[in-house]
Design an enzyme around this catalytic site. Structure first.
Site, PDB file in Angstrom:
ATOM      1  N   LYS A 100     -37.168 -14.264  11.290  1.00  0.00           N
ATOM      2  CA  LYS A 100     -38.289 -13.330  11.191  1.00  0.00           C
ATOM      3  C   LYS A 100     -39.129 -13.389  12.465  1.00  0.00           C
ATOM      4  O   LYS A 100     -40.084 -14.159  12.558  1.00  0.00           O
ATOM      5  CB  LYS A 100     -39.143 -13.667   9.969  1.00  0.00           C
ATOM      6  CG  LYS A 100     -38.480 -13.245   8.651  1.00  0.00           C
ATOM      7  CD  LYS A 100     -39.286 -13.670   7.453  1.00  0.00           C
ATOM      8  CE  LYS A 100     -40.437 -12.755   7.135  1.00  0.00           C
ATOM      9  NZ  LYS A 100     -40.047 -11.496   6.498  1.00  0.00           N
TER      10      LYS A 100
HETATM   11  N1  PMP Z   1     -35.051  -8.361   5.200  1.00  0.00           N
HETATM   12  C1  PMP Z   1     -36.175  -8.268   5.949  1.00  0.00           C
HETATM   13  C2  PMP Z   1     -36.129  -7.523   7.239  1.00  0.00           C
HETATM   14  C3  PMP Z   1     -37.375  -8.864   5.488  1.00  0.00           C
HETATM   15  O1  PMP Z   1     -38.486  -8.784   6.217  1.00  0.00           O
HETATM   16  C4  PMP Z   1     -37.374  -9.533   4.247  1.00  0.00           C
HETATM   17  C5  PMP Z   1     -38.639 -10.141   3.714  1.00  0.00           C
HETATM   18  N2  PMP Z   1     -38.852 -11.437   4.173  1.00  0.00           N
HETATM   19  C6  PMP Z   1     -36.168  -9.626   3.523  1.00  0.00           C
HETATM   20  C7  PMP Z   1     -35.026  -9.011   4.034  1.00  0.00           C
HETATM   21  C8  PMP Z   1     -36.072 -10.423   2.269  1.00  0.00           C
HETATM   22  O2  PMP Z   1     -36.106 -11.796   2.567  1.00  0.00           O
HETATM   23  P1  PMP Z   1     -36.673 -12.869   1.542  1.00  0.00           P
HETATM   24  O3  PMP Z   1     -35.902 -12.714   0.312  1.00  0.00           O
HETATM   25  O4  PMP Z   1     -36.460 -14.175   2.205  1.00  0.00           O
HETATM   26  O5  PMP Z   1     -38.116 -12.550   1.355  1.00  0.00           O
END
Ligand code: PMP
Length: 305
Positions: free
Chosen positions: A157
């Protein structure tokens, strides 16, 4: 946001109103920050707050940092302890969302990653539903492409990379859709603006592999395990072609904020029968119990505050 609550900033807990950075901060100027998004859930019966998979969230955060040549003097356990302390400080008794960030903290001009100071910070906010339409979302295929691993890696991220997600989300919303599916440079479906994607075809769950320019989602990983263990489903990680989603029996998206979102229409075509399907319904219910600390088989995912 309630500025009387506390945040972790520059090595200590301070009121959120005092957790401020300069407009000359590198992370702000160049998007050189990596972040996480976690939730803690209030369990009414137990009168307890449970943080969902903090170790895994921090593991991903530290890995995102590693990719961006960032390091902080904490490990996953240390960051989890710090989270519990922060939640206790304000005695949160409701669902909350936590935003930990590691950022390049030097001030001044000069785009690079090396020879810059890294800082860790985290704030907590009351949780507000992310996708309003989470039982019958209508999505489109975005005209934007997903960032490629050789452009800005999507698997972690990275703050600056979210300009891509913002373009995707705003154009989808302004065109009347709840969300969008994004194609990668090879034309395969990667994910949504901030959610991973799953499709059910002939009783099998299919989701893109981590090599198709997706964020390595914690909810994605959780849902794969729950689908296998609780629902006895086959889950396959493979590339998904654009037109496959038009033929899917079920489609849903996963993310920390949104949890499991049923997608019932893609580009005006109904998914399956046009309403939330049985696999999605079961997974939503199972996930909701697990995150709230109500399923002992997954109790190791819940950290009690
Ligand atoms: N893809 C992106 C681009 C995101 O920003 C997120 C949110 N964090 C997710 C998928 C889902 O990830 P997670 O389940 O870890 O929140």
């Amino acid at each position: 946001m309630d500025l009387t609550k506390h945040a972790f900033f520059e090595g200590k807990t301070v009121p959120l109103s005092e957790a401020r950075i300069s407009i000359a901060t590198h992370g702000f100027l160049y998007g050189t920050a990596v972040f996480g998004g976690m939730r803690a859930y209030w369990n009414e019966e137990k009168q307890r707050l449970f943080v969902f998979r903090p170790y895994d969230h921090f593991h991903r955060l530290l890995n995102s940092g590693k990719m961006m040549t960032m390091s902080v003097p904490y490990d996953e356990e240390g960051l989890t302890e710090l989270t519990v302390d922060l939640l206790r400080t304000d005695n949160w008794r409701r669902d909350v969302y936590l935003r930990p960030t590691i950022y390049k903290a030097d001030m001044g001009i000069g785009v690079r990653l090396h020879e810059l100071k890294d800082e860790f910070c985290m704030f907590v906010m009351a949780y507000e539903p992310y996708v309003k339409n989470d039982t019958n979302a209508h999505v489109t295929v975005s005209s934007w492409r997903r960032i490629d691993d050789n452009v800005i890696p999507a698997r972690g991220k990275v703050a600056g990379a979210y300009a891509n997600s913002a373009l995707i989300k705003t154009d989808a919303n302004r065109a009347g859709f709840d969300e969008a599916l994004v194609l990668d440079q090879n034309g395969h479906i990667s994910e949504g603006s901030a959610m991973n994607i799953f499709m059910a075809r002939e009783g099998v769950l299919i989701t893109p592999p981590v090599t198709d320019n997706i964020l390595e989602g914690i909810t994605r990983r959780s849902v794969i395990e729950v689908a296998r263990k609780e629902l006895g489903l086959d889950v396959v990680e493979r590339s998904i072609d654009r037109t496959e989603v038009y033929m899917a029996d079920e489609l849903f998206m996963t993310g920390t904020a949104a949890q499991v979102v049923a997608v019932t229409k893609v580009d005006h075509r109904p998914v399956g029968g046009g309403s939330m399907g049985p696999i999605t319904t079961k997974l939503r219910a199972a996930y909701e119990d697990i995150v709230r600390g109500k399923n002992p088989r997954f109790a190791n995912w819940n950290v009690e505050v």
